[in-house]
Scaffold this active site. Structure first.
Site, short mmCIF file in Angstrom:
data_model
loop_
_atom_site.label_atom_id
_atom_site.label_comp_id
_atom_site.label_asym_id
_atom_site.label_seq_id
_atom_site.Cartn_x
_atom_site.Cartn_y
_atom_site.Cartn_z
N ASN A 9 0.87 -1.18 0.00
CA ASN A 9 0.00 0.00 0.00
C ASN A 9 0.90 1.22 0.00
OD1 ASN A 9 -1.78 2.05 0.54
ND2 ASN A 9 -2.34 1.33 2.60
N TRP A 10 1.01 1.84 -1.16
CA TRP A 10 1.94 2.98 -1.28
C TRP A 10 1.38 4.25 -0.63
CZ3 TRP A 10 4.07 2.81 -7.05
CH2 TRP A 10 4.71 1.58 -7.25
N LYS A 11 0.11 4.25 -0.29
CA LYS A 11 -0.55 5.43 0.27
C LYS A 11 -0.32 6.65 -0.63
CE LYS A 11 -0.13 3.30 4.77
NZ LYS A 11 -0.09 3.47 6.21
N HIS A 96 -9.51 0.70 4.96
CA HIS A 96 -8.24 0.96 5.65
C HIS A 96 -8.52 1.89 6.84
CE1 HIS A 96 -4.20 2.31 6.53
NE2 HIS A 96 -3.77 1.27 5.86
N GLU A 98 -6.99 4.34 7.97
CA GLU A 98 -6.81 5.77 7.69
C GLU A 98 -8.06 6.35 7.04
OE1 GLU A 98 -3.07 5.46 5.61
OE2 GLU A 98 -2.09 4.93 7.49
N GLU A 168 -5.09 -5.27 10.56
CA GLU A 168 -4.11 -4.21 10.78
C GLU A 168 -4.41 -3.51 12.10
OE1 GLU A 168 -2.28 -2.93 6.82
OE2 GLU A 168 -4.05 -1.71 7.11
N GLY A 174 2.54 2.16 10.82
CA GLY A 174 3.46 3.28 10.67
C GLY A 174 4.13 3.71 11.96
N SER A 213 3.62 -2.22 10.40
CA SER A 213 5.07 -2.25 10.56
C SER A 213 5.67 -3.62 10.25
CB SER A 213 5.47 -1.76 11.95
OG SER A 213 5.01 -0.42 12.14
N GLY A 234 2.94 -1.13 4.32
CA GLY A 234 2.93 0.30 4.03
C GLY A 234 4.34 0.80 3.75
N GLY A 235 4.99 1.33 4.78
CA GLY A 235 6.31 1.95 4.62
C GLY A 235 7.32 1.09 3.86
C1 PEP Z 1 -0.76 0.03 6.24
O1 PEP Z 1 -1.10 1.18 6.49
O2 PEP Z 1 -1.48 -0.69 5.50
C2 PEP Z 1 0.48 -0.47 6.82
C3 PEP Z 1 0.56 -1.73 7.10
O3 PEP Z 1 1.46 0.46 7.07
P1 PEP Z 1 2.93 0.20 7.72
O4 PEP Z 1 3.45 -1.08 7.10
O5 PEP Z 1 3.73 1.40 7.32
O6 PEP Z 1 2.73 0.06 9.18
#
Ligand code: PEP
Length: 252
Positions: A9-11, A96, A98, A168, A174, A213, A234-235
């Site tokens: 997920n590049w956001k 998600h 967010e 999640e 994050g 994470s 994500g990251g």
């Molecule tokens: C996400 O938001 O889907 C996610 C898993 O982010 P991160 O890996 O950065 O925690």
């Protein structure tokens, strides 16, 4: 056998040219990772077409990060499931945390988005997860059960067959904090039981991804648990080497 999935997920990150470079780098390294791993990348809407081209022939599949709750019309700024499907996307992330937190997405909205996604042949990656307060109050199981009952229970068995779930925990997204493999297994197993209560044996075929994470250093430990079928990343999805290394977390 349910699919092993690593989805990125590049956001709201990268400009289109950077996204294309990232996609090319992931595609170039794809053969370092077991063919059994199904890679999905979910860039911003503006990148879908060029990233689709960059991934051509790699076996890596494209997903979007959201879709509109309506089919078409006067909804300024929205992007429909049909538009997304026309770019070559096969998946769409829905629910998600967010989007639930910053854009007020409710179960009612998500039910409409799910219907749009299925109508256009997109497989939803439906996100569930508790926040820190809910975890500390010991309410995490109840929270994810409600998120599943309100949305997933309304699907038909045919729709459920292509659904992917992402667990999640909001406190891990994050933040650098990761659920332990035991915490992930406990809740993934519970999610599968909740799914089985409605869909029976088909719950065994549903891929349940861990997100929060997840990185090269913890992926193998998380993916070693029987109900953890991969990750929503994500990251670490923004660096080709890290994203591929997470895929290597599955034993060949
Ligand atoms: C996400 O938001 O889907 C996610 C898993 O982010 P991160 O890996 O950065 O925690």
């Amino acid at each position: 056998m349910r699919k092993k999935i690593v989805a990125g997920n590049w956001k709201m990150n990268t400009l289109p040219a950077e996204g294309v470079e990232l996609a090319k780098a992931i595609a170039a390294g794809r053969d370092q990772v077991c063919e059994c791993v199904h890679f999905i990348v979910c860039p911003p809407f503006t990148h879908l077409l060029p990233v689709h081209d960059a991934l051509r022939g790699s076996g890596i599949v494209l997903g979007a990060q959201d879709c509109a709750a309506e089919a078409k019309g006067a909804y300024t700024g929205e992007v429909s499931a049909a538009m997304i499907a026309a770019t070559g996307c096969r998946y769409v992330i829905l629910g998600h945390s967010e989007r639930r937190q910053y854009y007020g997405e409710t179960a009612a909205t998500l039910n409409r988005k799910m219907a749009q996604a299925y109508a256009e042949g997109l497989a939803p990656i439906y996100c569930v997860g508790e926040n820190l307060e809910e975890r500390e109050a010991g309410r995490h199981l109840e929270v994810v059960r409600t998120q599943i009952e309100e949305v997933v229970y309304r699907l038909t068995p045919e729709q459920f067959a292509s659904l992917v779930i992402a667990y999640e925990p909001v406190w891990a997204i994050g933040t650098g904090k990761t659920a332990t493999a035991e915490q992930a297994q406990e809740i993934h197993h519970y999610i599968r039981e909740v799914l089985a209560a409605r869909f029976g044996a088909a719950a065994e075929e549903c891929s349940i991804l861990y997100g929060g994470s997840c990185k090269p250093s913890n992926a193998a430990e998380l993916f070693s648990r029987p109900d953890v079928d991969g990750g929503l990343i994500g990251g670490a999805a923004l660096k080709a080497d890290d994203f591929l290394a997470i895929g290597k977390g599955f034993a060949r």
